[in-house]
Motif scaffolding. Structure first.
Motif, PDB file in Angstrom:
ATOM      1  N   VAL A  74       0.858  -1.173   0.000  1.00  0.00           N
ATOM      2  CA  VAL A  74       0.000   0.000   0.000  1.00  0.00           C
ATOM      3  C   VAL A  74       0.898   1.227   0.000  1.00  0.00           C
ATOM      4  O   VAL A  74       2.001   1.215   0.556  1.00  0.00           O
ATOM      5  CB  VAL A  74      -0.973   0.041   1.204  1.00  0.00           C
ATOM      6  N   THR A  75       0.436   2.286  -0.640  1.00  0.00           N
ATOM      7  CA  THR A  75       1.234   3.500  -0.779  1.00  0.00           C
ATOM      8  C   THR A  75       0.788   4.563   0.211  1.00  0.00           C
ATOM      9  O   THR A  75      -0.275   4.463   0.829  1.00  0.00           O
ATOM     10  CB  THR A  75       1.102   4.059  -2.204  1.00  0.00           C
ATOM     11  N   ALA A  76       1.595   5.604   0.329  1.00  0.00           N
ATOM     12  CA  ALA A  76       1.221   6.736   1.177  1.00  0.00           C
ATOM     13  C   ALA A  76      -0.061   7.373   0.693  1.00  0.00           C
ATOM     14  O   ALA A  76      -0.889   7.822   1.494  1.00  0.00           O
ATOM     15  CB  ALA A  76       2.352   7.769   1.191  1.00  0.00           C
ATOM     16  N   ALA A  77      -0.243   7.418  -0.628  1.00  0.00           N
ATOM     17  CA  ALA A  77      -1.474   7.996  -1.174  1.00  0.00           C
ATOM     18  C   ALA A  77      -2.688   7.161  -0.791  1.00  0.00           C
ATOM     19  O   ALA A  77      -3.772   7.701  -0.539  1.00  0.00           O
ATOM     20  CB  ALA A  77      -1.365   8.109  -2.692  1.00  0.00           C
ATOM     21  N   ASP A  78      -2.540   5.825  -0.755  1.00  0.00           N
ATOM     22  CA  ASP A  78      -3.643   4.967  -0.299  1.00  0.00           C
ATOM     23  C   ASP A  78      -4.050   5.327   1.121  1.00  0.00           C
ATOM     24  O   ASP A  78      -5.236   5.520   1.426  1.00  0.00           O
ATOM     25  CB  ASP A  78      -3.228   3.485  -0.329  1.00  0.00           C
ATOM     26  N   ILE A  79      -3.059   5.397   2.003  1.00  0.00           N
ATOM     27  CA  ILE A  79      -3.330   5.629   3.420  1.00  0.00           C
ATOM     28  C   ILE A  79      -3.940   7.009   3.651  1.00  0.00           C
ATOM     29  O   ILE A  79      -4.780   7.198   4.528  1.00  0.00           O
ATOM     30  CB  ILE A  79      -2.036   5.455   4.237  1.00  0.00           C
ATOM     31  N   ALA A  80      -3.536   7.986   2.851  1.00  0.00           N
ATOM     32  CA  ALA A  80      -4.040   9.345   3.029  1.00  0.00           C
ATOM     33  C   ALA A  80      -5.458   9.516   2.507  1.00  0.00           C
ATOM     34  O   ALA A  80      -6.106  10.519   2.795  1.00  0.00           O
ATOM     35  CB  ALA A  80      -3.117  10.340   2.318  1.00  0.00           C
ATOM     36  N   GLY A  81      -5.950   8.557   1.737  1.00  0.00           N
ATOM     37  CA  GLY A  81      -7.280   8.692   1.148  1.00  0.00           C
ATOM     38  C   GLY A  81      -8.382   8.504   2.169  1.00  0.00           C
ATOM     39  O   GLY A  81      -8.184   7.911   3.238  1.00  0.00           O
ATOM     40  N   PRO A  82      -9.582   9.004   1.857  1.00  0.00           N
ATOM     41  CA  PRO A  82     -10.711   8.821   2.764  1.00  0.00           C
ATOM     42  C   PRO A  82     -11.142   7.357   2.810  1.00  0.00           C
ATOM     43  O   PRO A  82     -11.078   6.645   1.802  1.00  0.00           O
ATOM     44  CB  PRO A  82     -11.808   9.709   2.145  1.00  0.00           C
ATOM     45  N   ASN A  83     -11.525   6.884   3.999  1.00  0.00           N
ATOM     46  CA  ASN A  83     -12.072   5.531   4.168  1.00  0.00           C
ATOM     47  C   ASN A  83     -11.082   4.448   3.746  1.00  0.00           C
ATOM     48  O   ASN A  83     -11.486   3.402   3.216  1.00  0.00           O
ATOM     49  CB  ASN A  83     -13.384   5.370   3.390  1.00  0.00           C
ATOM     50  N   PHE A  84      -9.780   4.683   3.969  1.00  0.00           N
ATOM     51  CA  PHE A  84      -8.793   3.712   3.516  1.00  0.00           C
ATOM     52  C   PHE A  84      -9.037   2.328   4.096  1.00  0.00           C
ATOM     53  O   PHE A  84      -9.061   1.325   3.378  1.00  0.00           O
ATOM     54  CB  PHE A  84      -7.387   4.195   3.880  1.00  0.00           C
ATOM     55  N   VAL A  85      -9.213   2.231   5.411  1.00  0.00           N
ATOM     56  CA  VAL A  85      -9.343   0.919   6.055  1.00  0.00           C
ATOM     57  C   VAL A  85     -10.587   0.188   5.554  1.00  0.00           C
ATOM     58  O   VAL A  85     -10.520  -0.990   5.175  1.00  0.00           O
ATOM     59  CB  VAL A  85      -9.372   1.076   7.588  1.00  0.00           C
ATOM     60  N   ALA A  86     -11.725   0.871   5.548  1.00  0.00           N
ATOM     61  CA  ALA A  86     -12.963   0.228   5.103  1.00  0.00           C
ATOM     62  C   ALA A  86     -12.873  -0.208   3.645  1.00  0.00           C
ATOM     63  O   ALA A  86     -13.291  -1.317   3.284  1.00  0.00           O
ATOM     64  CB  ALA A  86     -14.147   1.184   5.303  1.00  0.00           C
ATOM     65  N   ASP A  87     -12.322   0.651   2.804  1.00  0.00           N
ATOM     66  CA  ASP A  87     -12.210   0.306   1.383  1.00  0.00           C
ATOM     67  C   ASP A  87     -11.253  -0.861   1.173  1.00  0.00           C
ATOM     68  O   ASP A  87     -11.526  -1.766   0.372  1.00  0.00           O
ATOM     69  CB  ASP A  87     -11.732   1.520   0.583  1.00  0.00           C
ATOM     70  N   PHE A  88     -10.126  -0.851   1.876  1.00  0.00           N
ATOM     71  CA  PHE A  88      -9.151  -1.921   1.692  1.00  0.00           C
ATOM     72  C   PHE A  88      -9.706  -3.260   2.179  1.00  0.00           C
ATOM     73  O   PHE A  88      -9.600  -4.279   1.483  1.00  0.00           O
ATOM     74  CB  PHE A  88      -7.854  -1.581   2.421  1.00  0.00           C
ATOM     75  N   LEU A  89     -10.309  -3.266   3.367  1.00  0.00           N
ATOM     76  CA  LEU A  89     -10.886  -4.515   3.875  1.00  0.00           C
ATOM     77  C   LEU A  89     -12.034  -4.997   2.989  1.00  0.00           C
ATOM     78  O   LEU A  89     -12.210  -6.203   2.787  1.00  0.00           O
ATOM     79  CB  LEU A  89     -11.366  -4.317   5.312  1.00  0.00           C
ATOM     80  N   GLY A  90     -12.795  -4.055   2.451  1.00  0.00           N
ATOM     81  CA  GLY A  90     -13.857  -4.442   1.518  1.00  0.00           C
ATOM     82  C   GLY A  90     -13.293  -5.113   0.283  1.00  0.00           C
ATOM     83  O   GLY A  90     -13.866  -6.084  -0.243  1.00  0.00           O
ATOM     84  N   ARG A  91     -12.148  -4.629  -0.194  1.00  0.00           N
ATOM     85  CA  ARG A  91     -11.490  -5.224  -1.361  1.00  0.00           C
ATOM     86  C   ARG A  91     -11.027  -6.649  -1.029  1.00  0.00           C
ATOM     87  O   ARG A  91     -11.155  -7.568  -1.858  1.00  0.00           O
ATOM     88  CB  ARG A  91     -10.314  -4.337  -1.757  1.00  0.00           C
TER      89      ARG A  91
END
Length: 693
Positions: free
Chosen positions: A529-546
Motif C-alpha cells: 500500500v502506498t502513502a497515497a492509499d493511506i491518506a485517502g478517505p475511508n482507507f481501512v474500510a475500502d481496503f478490507l472491503g477489497r
C-alpha cells in the motif's frame, strides 16, 4: 480560435466552429477530452476543481461534463460549486458516474444529466446531444423568457441592450451598484468597470451569444467595491435584445488567489494555450511558428512570509508589468503573456522568433526581474528561472507537448547548475517526451489488461520452507517490453495516478491468490500500500472491503507499507495500521533503512514484520560497516518482538551471514525471481518431492 473576433467574423464562422464544452476529469482528463472532441465539441479541460465556477464562465461553454469515476465525493463537490452558474447561464451539467446509487445526491447538487460507466463512444455522443437539447430549449427565448427578463430587470441587478445601440437599460439595483443616476447609461460605462482582459472576455461572450443564440456568461471584478460580478446573458427574441442578470459574489481574497486574471490583468493559462494552438495550426506560418517561455520566481513564498500577502500580490503585479515592458520593447508582432500558476508566467512568442532570439528574450526577462522591488522602506530582491521550448521545423505541432517541454526545461533550470535559462538538449527532451508518453500509455494499460501480477517467494531461513510471497506488478508495455514496479509507480506518481494503479494491483493480486489451488493456498500473501492509499478517505474500510470481496482470508494477508510514505502523518498512519491488525491482518514496514525516520517508525507503528531493504544487505559479506548496520537493525527488531525479512538476497554467503545474525526470513533471487502462480505451484511441488538432507 480568434480571441478578439469582430462580430461579423463570429457570425460568419459560427456554423463551422465547434461549440465549447467544459470538462472536469480528476483522473482521465486527456483520454476523455479526446473522446469528447471526437463527438464534435471543442473541449476546455481541467483536472482540478479549483475556482471551477470562474473557469466555466470564462470558457464560454454551455455544457459542463464532470467525470466522477473513482472520484464520487470530488464530483459531488464540484457539481454543487458550479451548479449555480450553470443554471443561470442555461447550461447543462452532465456527470459521469460509476454507479447509480450516487444519482440522487448529484441531482440535488444540480446535475441535469448523467452517464454511467463503462460507456462507448456512441453512448457518450448521445448523452452530449441530450444535454445540448436542454441548452437549446433553455436558450429558445419567447414570451416566457421575456417575462423572466422583465421580472429580473425590475427586481434584480440586470441590464438590457439592443445590438447596435449605444445605451444600456439598467435596473435600479444595478444603477445603485455602479453609481449611475439614470436607468440608461452608455455601454462604455459598463466596460469601464472591467480591466482590459475582462473587457475582451465580455465582448467575446456577447459575440458568441449573437452568433449562436445560446445563453452564456462572463465575469469580472467591480472596481468600485471589489465584488465579483457574473453577467448571465441570453437573447430575448421578442425584445430583440441581449438580456443580462447579474450574480454578485462578495470580494474574497482567498478566491482571488486562484484567478490570475484578477490579480495581474494577464490572460489565463487556457487562453494562452488556445493562442499557441492557433499558431501551431497555421500551416502557412514561417518556421518556427511559436516558442514558449515559462518563467518561475524562485522561493516566492519567502516574500509572502516576510512582507505579507498584500506586498506579495503587488510584487507579482510588478513582475507582470516588467514582463510586458520587456516583450513590448522586443517588438515581435505576435505575443501573449499569461500567469499560469502562483508565481509562474508563460510567454508565447510568434514569428519571427528563433531559438536564439527566445534565449535572448529569456535572459532579458531574468535581468528585469532581478532588479529589486520597493515596498515601503524595504527592497525586495527576486530571482527567476526560465524554461524554453521552441517548435522545430520537423517537430510535432502539439500545444500540450510544447507546454510540457517548457515546464521540463524550467524544472531543469531550477534544479540544475547550468544557468538561469534552460532549453533542453536532444537527450533531455527525448527523456521528457518518453516520460510523457509513458504517462499516457499507463492510462491505457489498465483498460487493456497490460498490468500483470507476479509473486516472489519469502523463505523461512531456519527450515528453508517457502512461507509466503510478495505480490509485485509488472507492466507488459507493447513497445518497451516488461517494466517493473519501480518505473511503473514512478510514472503513476508523475501523472497523479498512484491510487488508481495501487487499487488495481491490490485487487488483481487478491483475486489471483484467492483462486490458488490447495497446494499453495496456505501461503501468506503480502501486498503493498502506498502513502497515497493511506491518506485517502475511508482507507481501512475500502481496503478490507477489497479483501473480503476477493474472498482472500484476512488472517493470511500482510500489508507492506513503504517507510518513506508514512512520514507526513505518523500518528494517523499508526491508527490506521492498528485498525488493520485488529481486523486480522499483519503489517510490515517495507524498504526499512531507505527513509528518514527509521527509529521513529520502530517506536510508533504497530508492526509485525520489518523488511530490510536490499541496499543495506547487498554488501554485508564484504563490508564490516554494512554488516554492523544490518546486525543492529535485526537486534532492534527482535527486541521489539518483530520478525525480520531481508530483501535482495542473491548468494549463499549472504544467507549464511543473515542466519548467524538472527534474521527470520529472506526474499531474493537466491530462491527465485518474481514468478506467476503456475510457476509458484510447480516450485512448491518440486520442493515437496525433493528428499531432505
Amino acid at each position: 480560435m480568434d480571441h478578439n473576433p469582430g462580430l461579423a467574423e463570429t457570425v460568419a464562422d459560427a456554423g463551422q466552429a465547434k461549440l465549447p464544452l467544459f470538462l472536469l476529469s480528476f483522473h482521465d482528463r486527456n483520454d476523455l477530452a479526446v473522446k469528447v472532441e471526437r463527438a464534435g465539441w471543442r473541449v476546455i479541460a481541467a483536472r482540478r476543481a479549483d475556482a471551477i465556477e470562474r473557469r466555466f464562465i470564462a470558457s464560454g461553454a454551455t455544457i459542463i461534463v464532470i467525470d466522477g469515476r473513482d472520484a464520487a465525493d470530488e464530483a459531488l463537490a464540484a457539481c454543487a460549486a458550479v451548479a449555480g452558474a450553470a443554471g443561470a447561464a442555461g447550461s447543462a451539467l452532465l456527470v459521469i458516474v460509476d454507479k447509480m446509487a450516487d444519482l440522487d445526491r448529484l441531482r440535488d447538487a444540480g446535475a441535469t444529466h448523467y452517464l454511467v460507466a463503462p460507456f462507448d463512444a456512441d453512448e457518450l455522443r448521445i448523452a452530449l446531444r441530450f444535454a445540448d437539447r436542454l441548452v437549446e430549449r433553455v436558450a429558445g427565448g419567447g414570451r416566457a423568457a421575456s417575462e423572466r427578463a422583465s421580472l429580473r430587470l425590475a427586481e434584480s441587478e440586470a441590464w438590457i441592450w439592443k445590438p447596435g445601440g449605444r445605451l444600456v437599460t439598467i435596473s435600479p439595483a444595478f444603477a445603485d451598484r455602479i453609481g449611475a443616476d439614470s436607468e440608461q447609461v452608455p455601454m462604455a460605462k459598463l466596460f469601464r468597470l472591467m480591466d482590459r482582459p475582462s473587457r475582451r472576455m465580455a465582448r467575446q461572450a456577447i459575440d458568441r451569444l449573437l452568433a449562436s443564440g445560446r445563453a452564456t456568461a462572463f465575469a469580472h471584478r467591480n472596481g468600485l467595491h471589489g465584488d465579483r460580478l457574473a453577467h448571465h446573458i441570453s437573447f430575448d427574441d421578442e425584445r430583440g435584445a441581449v438580456v443580462a442578470w447579474i450574480e454578485v459574489t462578495r470580494h474574497d481574497a482567498a478566491l482571488e488567489q486562484n484567478d490570475g486574471d484578477t490579480l495581474t490583468g494577464l490572460p489565463t493559462v487556457d487562453r494562452i494555450r488556445s493562442w499557441v494552438e492557433e499558431r501551431l495550426a497555421d500551416e502557412a506560418a514561417p518556421d518556427p511558428p511559436c516558442a514558449l517561455l515559462i518563467l518561475g520566481i524562485m522561493r516566492f513564498g519567502l516574500v509572502n512570509a516576510a512582507f505579507g500577502r498584500t506586498t506579495g500580490d503587488a510584487v507579482l503585479q510588478g513582475v507582470a508589468r516588467r514582463i510586458e515592458r520587456v516583450i513590448d520593447r522586443i517588438g515581435l508582432g505576435h505575443t501573449m503573456i499569461a500567469r499560469t500558476a502562483g508565481s509562474e508566467f508563460a510567454i508565447a512568442l510568434g514569428p519571427p522568433v528563433t531559438a536564439d532570439s527566445a534565449e535572448l528574450i529569456a535572459n532579458r526577462l531574468v535581468e528585469s526581474v532581478a532588479w529589486p522591488f520597493v515596498s515601503g522602506e524595504s527592497l525586495i530582491p527576486l530571482s527567476c528561472r526560465v524554461g524554453i521550448a521552441v517548435v522545430d521545423a520537423d517537430g510535432r505541432r502539439d500545444a500540450g507537448m510544447l507546454f510540457q517541454r517548457a515546464a521540463a526545461a524550467l524544472a531543469a533550470a531550477k534544479h540544475g547548475d547550468a544557468g538561469l535559462v534552460r532549453a533542453l538538449d536532444a537527450d533531455s527532451e527525448a527523456e521528457a517526451l518518453r516520460r510523457n508518453q509513458l504517462e499516457i500509455d499507463l492510462r491505457r494499460a489498465l483498460d487493456h489488461d497490460q498490468i500483470d501480477i507476479v509473486f516472489q517467494p519469502q523463505v523461512d531461513i531456519s527450515s528453508g520452507a517457502i512461507m509466503g510471497v510478495e505480490a509485485l506488478a509488472r507492466w507488459r508495455h507493447p513497445q518497451l517490453g516488461e517494466l517493473g514496479a519501480v518505473p511503473l509507480f514512478a510514472t503513476a506518481a508523475r501523472s497523479d495516478f498512484v491510487v488508481q494503479l495501487s487499487s488495481h494491483v491490490q485487487q488483481r493480486a487478491l483475486g489471483i491468490a484467492a483462486r490458488w489451488p490447495d497446494s499453495i493456498r496456505h501461503l501468506r500473501l503480502s501486498v503493498n500500500v502506498t502513502a497515497a492509499d493511506i491518506a485517502g478517505p475511508n482507507f481501512v474500510a475500502d481496503f478490507l472491503g477489497r479483501v473480503d470481496e476477493a474472498g482472500f482470508p484476512r488472517e493470511r494477508l500482510t500489508v507492506e507499507v513503504t517507510e518513506s510514505g508514512l512520514i507526513a502523518d505518523l500518528a494517523g498512519a499508526a491508527e490506521l495500521l492498528a485498525q488493520l491488525r485488529l481486523a486480522g491482518l499483519r503489517v510490515a514496514i517495507d524498504d526499512f533503512g531507505t527513509g528518514y525516520s527509521s527509529l521513529a517508525y520502530l517506536k510508533a507503528l504497530p508492526l509485525d514484520y520489518l523488511k530490510i531493504d536490499k541496499t543495506l544487505a547487498e554488501d554485508i559479506t564484504g563490508s564490516t560497516r554494512d554488516r554492523i548496520v544490518v546486525r543492529g537493525v535485526i537486534d532492534m527488531a527482535r527486541s521489539l518482538g518483530l520478525s525480520v525479512i531481508t530483501e535482495g538476497v542473491e548468494t549463499n554467503a549472504q544467507l549464511s551471514l543473515l542466519a548467524r545474525e538472527g534474521c527470520n526470513y529472506y526474499q531474493g533471487y537466491l530462491c527465485s525471481p518474481p514468478i506467476d502462480s503456475a510457476a509458484l505451484e510447480a516450485m512448491l511441488l518440486r520442493s515437496t518431492m525433493t528428499p531432505a538432507g
